[in-house]
Design a protein around this motif. Sequence first.
Motif, PDB file in Angstrom:
ATOM      1  N   ILE A 102       0.835  -1.213   0.000  1.00 19.92           N
ATOM      2  CA  ILE A 102       0.000   0.000   0.000  1.00 19.92           C
ATOM      3  C   ILE A 102       0.864   1.254   0.000  1.00 19.92           C
ATOM      4  O   ILE A 102       0.650   2.160  -0.820  1.00 19.92           O
ATOM      5  CB  ILE A 102      -0.953   0.006   1.226  1.00 19.92           C
ATOM      6  N   THR A 103       1.835   1.343   0.913  1.00 20.44           N
ATOM      7  CA  THR A 103       2.652   2.563   0.977  1.00 20.44           C
ATOM      8  C   THR A 103       3.491   2.730  -0.289  1.00 20.44           C
ATOM      9  O   THR A 103       3.635   3.847  -0.790  1.00 20.44           O
ATOM     10  CB  THR A 103       3.565   2.561   2.221  1.00 20.44           C
ATOM     11  N   ILE A 104       4.021   1.634  -0.807  1.00 19.68           N
ATOM     12  CA  ILE A 104       4.809   1.727  -2.034  1.00 19.68           C
ATOM     13  C   ILE A 104       3.917   2.143  -3.196  1.00 19.68           C
ATOM     14  O   ILE A 104       4.304   2.974  -4.030  1.00 19.68           O
ATOM     15  CB  ILE A 104       5.541   0.393  -2.313  1.00 19.68           C
ATOM     16  N   GLY A 105       2.708   1.613  -3.253  1.00 21.31           N
ATOM     17  CA  GLY A 105       1.759   2.003  -4.302  1.00 21.31           C
ATOM     18  C   GLY A 105       1.381   3.474  -4.221  1.00 21.31           C
ATOM     19  O   GLY A 105       1.310   4.169  -5.237  1.00 21.31           O
ATOM     20  N   ILE A 106       1.149   3.967  -3.012  1.00 16.46           N
ATOM     21  CA  ILE A 106       0.796   5.385  -2.825  1.00 16.46           C
ATOM     22  C   ILE A 106       1.950   6.278  -3.263  1.00 16.46           C
ATOM     23  O   ILE A 106       1.752   7.269  -3.984  1.00 16.46           O
ATOM     24  CB  ILE A 106       0.408   5.651  -1.351  1.00 16.46           C
ATOM     25  N   ILE A 107       3.152   5.929  -2.812  1.00 18.07           N
ATOM     26  CA  ILE A 107       4.330   6.724  -3.192  1.00 18.07           C
ATOM     27  C   ILE A 107       4.494   6.732  -4.708  1.00 18.07           C
ATOM     28  O   ILE A 107       4.748   7.777  -5.320  1.00 18.07           O
ATOM     29  CB  ILE A 107       5.594   6.183  -2.491  1.00 18.07           C
ATOM     30  N   SER A 108       4.332   5.579  -5.332  1.00 21.15           N
ATOM     31  CA  SER A 108       4.490   5.472  -6.784  1.00 21.15           C
ATOM     32  C   SER A 108       3.433   6.287  -7.524  1.00 21.15           C
ATOM     33  O   SER A 108       3.739   7.003  -8.482  1.00 21.15           O
ATOM     34  CB  SER A 108       4.413   4.004  -7.207  1.00 21.15           C
ATOM     35  N   PHE A 109       2.194   6.182  -7.090  1.00 17.20           N
ATOM     36  CA  PHE A 109       1.104   6.907  -7.752  1.00 17.20           C
ATOM     37  C   PHE A 109       1.309   8.416  -7.642  1.00 17.20           C
ATOM     38  O   PHE A 109       1.256   9.129  -8.648  1.00 17.20           O
ATOM     39  CB  PHE A 109      -0.248   6.512  -7.156  1.00 17.20           C
ATOM     40  N   ILE A 110       1.550   8.890  -6.430  1.00 16.92           N
ATOM     41  CA  ILE A 110       1.752  10.331  -6.231  1.00 16.92           C
ATOM     42  C   ILE A 110       2.983  10.807  -6.997  1.00 16.92           C
ATOM     43  O   ILE A 110       2.945  11.848  -7.659  1.00 16.92           O
ATOM     44  CB  ILE A 110       1.867  10.667  -4.724  1.00 16.92           C
ATOM     45  N   GLY A 111       4.075  10.047  -6.918  1.00 13.09           N
ATOM     46  CA  GLY A 111       5.300  10.434  -7.629  1.00 13.09           C
ATOM     47  C   GLY A 111       5.093  10.524  -9.131  1.00 13.09           C
ATOM     48  O   GLY A 111       5.563  11.465  -9.780  1.00 13.09           O
ATOM     49  N   THR A 112       4.376   9.569  -9.709  1.00 14.73           N
ATOM     50  CA  THR A 112       4.136   9.592 -11.157  1.00 14.73           C
ATOM     51  C   THR A 112       3.210  10.738 -11.537  1.00 14.73           C
ATOM     52  O   THR A 112       3.415  11.377 -12.576  1.00 14.73           O
ATOM     53  CB  THR A 112       3.568   8.238 -11.628  1.00 14.73           C
ATOM     54  N   MET A 113       2.219  11.017 -10.717  1.00 13.08           N
ATOM     55  CA  MET A 113       1.328  12.158 -10.997  1.00 13.08           C
ATOM     56  C   MET A 113       2.110  13.476 -10.955  1.00 13.08           C
ATOM     57  O   MET A 113       1.929  14.339 -11.819  1.00 13.08           O
ATOM     58  CB  MET A 113       0.170  12.195  -9.995  1.00 13.08           C
ATOM     59  N   VAL A 114       2.972  13.615  -9.960  1.00 10.34           N
ATOM     60  CA  VAL A 114       3.810  14.821  -9.860  1.00 10.34           C
ATOM     61  C   VAL A 114       4.710  14.920 -11.092  1.00 10.34           C
ATOM     62  O   VAL A 114       4.822  15.987 -11.704  1.00 10.34           O
ATOM     63  CB  VAL A 114       4.646  14.810  -8.560  1.00 10.34           C
ATOM     64  N   SER A 115       5.340  13.814 -11.449  1.00  5.76           N
ATOM     65  CA  SER A 115       6.248  13.802 -12.597  1.00  5.76           C
ATOM     66  C   SER A 115       5.536  14.229 -13.876  1.00  5.76           C
ATOM     67  O   SER A 115       6.029  15.078 -14.617  1.00  5.76           O
ATOM     68  CB  SER A 115       6.841  12.398 -12.769  1.00  5.76           C
ATOM     69  N   GLY A 116       4.389  13.623 -14.136  1.00  5.74           N
ATOM     70  CA  GLY A 116       3.644  13.957 -15.357  1.00  5.74           C
ATOM     71  C   GLY A 116       3.182  15.402 -15.381  1.00  5.74           C
ATOM     72  O   GLY A 116       3.262  16.077 -16.412  1.00  5.74           O
ATOM     73  N   THR A 117       2.728  15.883 -14.235  1.00  2.00           N
ATOM     74  CA  THR A 117       2.253  17.271 -14.161  1.00  2.00           C
ATOM     75  C   THR A 117       3.405  18.254 -14.378  1.00  2.00           C
ATOM     76  O   THR A 117       3.270  19.218 -15.140  1.00  2.00           O
ATOM     77  CB  THR A 117       1.585  17.527 -12.798  1.00  2.00           C
ATOM     78  N   VAL A 118       4.528  18.008 -13.722  1.00  2.00           N
ATOM     79  CA  VAL A 118       5.692  18.890 -13.879  1.00  2.00           C
ATOM     80  C   VAL A 118       6.205  18.836 -15.314  1.00  2.00           C
ATOM     81  O   VAL A 118       6.502  19.879 -15.912  1.00  2.00           O
ATOM     82  CB  VAL A 118       6.806  18.530 -12.870  1.00  2.00           C
ATOM     83  N   PHE A 119       6.299  17.634 -15.875  1.00  2.00           N
ATOM     84  CA  PHE A 119       6.771  17.496 -17.253  1.00  2.00           C
ATOM     85  C   PHE A 119       5.884  18.296 -18.211  1.00  2.00           C
ATOM     86  O   PHE A 119       6.383  19.072 -19.037  1.00  2.00           O
ATOM     87  CB  PHE A 119       6.796  16.026 -17.682  1.00  2.00           C
ATOM     88  N   LEU A 120       4.578  18.121 -18.105  1.00  2.00           N
ATOM     89  CA  LEU A 120       3.653  18.836 -19.001  1.00  2.00           C
ATOM     90  C   LEU A 120       3.718  20.347 -18.791  1.00  2.00           C
ATOM     91  O   LEU A 120       3.702  21.108 -19.765  1.00  2.00           O
ATOM     92  CB  LEU A 120       2.225  18.338 -18.804  1.00  2.00           C
ATOM     93  N   ALA A 121       3.812  20.773 -17.536  1.00  2.00           N
ATOM     94  CA  ALA A 121       3.873  22.211 -17.253  1.00  2.00           C
ATOM     95  C   ALA A 121       5.145  22.834 -17.820  1.00  2.00           C
ATOM     96  O   ALA A 121       5.105  23.902 -18.449  1.00  2.00           O
ATOM     97  CB  ALA A 121       3.778  22.457 -15.749  1.00  2.00           C
ATOM     98  N   VAL A 122       6.285  22.172 -17.624  1.00  2.00           N
ATOM     99  CA  VAL A 122       7.558  22.691 -18.141  1.00  2.00           C
ATOM    100  C   VAL A 122       7.544  22.685 -19.664  1.00  2.00           C
ATOM    101  O   VAL A 122       7.951  23.655 -20.302  1.00  2.00           O
ATOM    102  CB  VAL A 122       8.756  21.889 -17.583  1.00  2.00           C
ATOM    103  N   ALA A 123       7.077  21.595 -20.251  1.00  2.00           N
ATOM    104  CA  ALA A 123       7.017  21.514 -21.716  1.00  2.00           C
ATOM    105  C   ALA A 123       6.071  22.568 -22.283  1.00  2.00           C
ATOM    106  O   ALA A 123       6.379  23.193 -23.307  1.00  2.00           O
ATOM    107  CB  ALA A 123       6.579  20.118 -22.151  1.00  2.00           C
ATOM    108  N   LEU A 124       4.935  22.784 -21.636  1.00  2.00           N
ATOM    109  CA  LEU A 124       3.988  23.807 -22.079  1.00  2.00           C
ATOM    110  C   LEU A 124       4.629  25.180 -22.057  1.00  2.00           C
ATOM    111  O   LEU A 124       4.504  25.958 -23.006  1.00  2.00           O
ATOM    112  CB  LEU A 124       2.736  23.792 -21.196  1.00  2.00           C
ATOM    113  N   PHE A 125       5.353  25.463 -20.990  1.00  5.55           N
ATOM    114  CA  PHE A 125       6.010  26.760 -20.837  1.00  5.55           C
ATOM    115  C   PHE A 125       7.151  26.941 -21.839  1.00  5.55           C
ATOM    116  O   PHE A 125       7.316  28.009 -22.421  1.00  5.55           O
ATOM    117  CB  PHE A 125       6.534  26.911 -19.408  1.00  5.55           C
ATOM    118  N   MET A 126       7.936  25.869 -22.056  1.00  2.00           N
ATOM    119  CA  MET A 126       9.141  26.006 -22.875  1.00  2.00           C
ATOM    120  C   MET A 126       8.894  25.857 -24.379  1.00  2.00           C
ATOM    121  O   MET A 126       9.420  26.639 -25.162  1.00  2.00           O
ATOM    122  CB  MET A 126      10.193  24.998 -22.418  1.00  2.00           C
ATOM    123  N   VAL A 127       8.166  24.832 -24.781  1.00  2.00           N
ATOM    124  CA  VAL A 127       8.023  24.559 -26.217  1.00  2.00           C
ATOM    125  C   VAL A 127       6.586  24.413 -26.668  1.00  2.00           C
ATOM    126  O   VAL A 127       6.331  24.294 -27.866  1.00  2.00           O
ATOM    127  CB  VAL A 127       8.808  23.279 -26.623  1.00  2.00           C
TER     128      VAL A 127
END
Length: 174
Positions: A102-127
């Motif tokens: 459960i804890t590993i799944g929660i960490i993975s889910f939140i981490g991937t959501m953060v990663s995708g959101t940051v990636f899209l936000a940076v890409a949107l801003f830059m290119v």
Amino acid sequence: MDLRKNILTALLLAIGFIMHQVVPGALGSMKFDFMLSFMFVALIINKDFKSTLLTALLGGIITAMTTTFPGGQIANIIDKIVTSLVVYGLIMIYSKAKFNVITIGIISFIGTMVSGTVFLAVALFMVGLPAPFNLLFATIVIPTSITNIFITVVVHNVVIKVVKITRIKFIDIV
């Protein structure tokens, strides 16, 4: 930083590199980022801030080299650094508890959501983005987050089993 832990981290990142390389680009040339699962396992095993920064930087550089997203190199590096710091914080919060599925799944889910959101936000801003933010988020980030739960749990369990079988005493069995 323990040499054995660094070697294990390098092996996990190498496997993550292969996974990132073989996954084809999907909508808007975005890939499902399975490198994150291997990074999360390395962070959970190390629980060390220096190792977190090293894993983040190496993971960002590796995914930047294999990205199919136009202009995604800088976005990959930034997103891996931010994500690793967030995941490190989550690991510190959960460090008092036993790391289970459960804890590993929660960490993975939140981490991937953060990663995708940051990636899209940076890409949107830059290119700019090749498709609307919401569409990319719904079709790439959310499914990747769900998939990474299972991949992270499986990889973590395999690493723990290997450590138990080999009787190598360099990580706490979590």
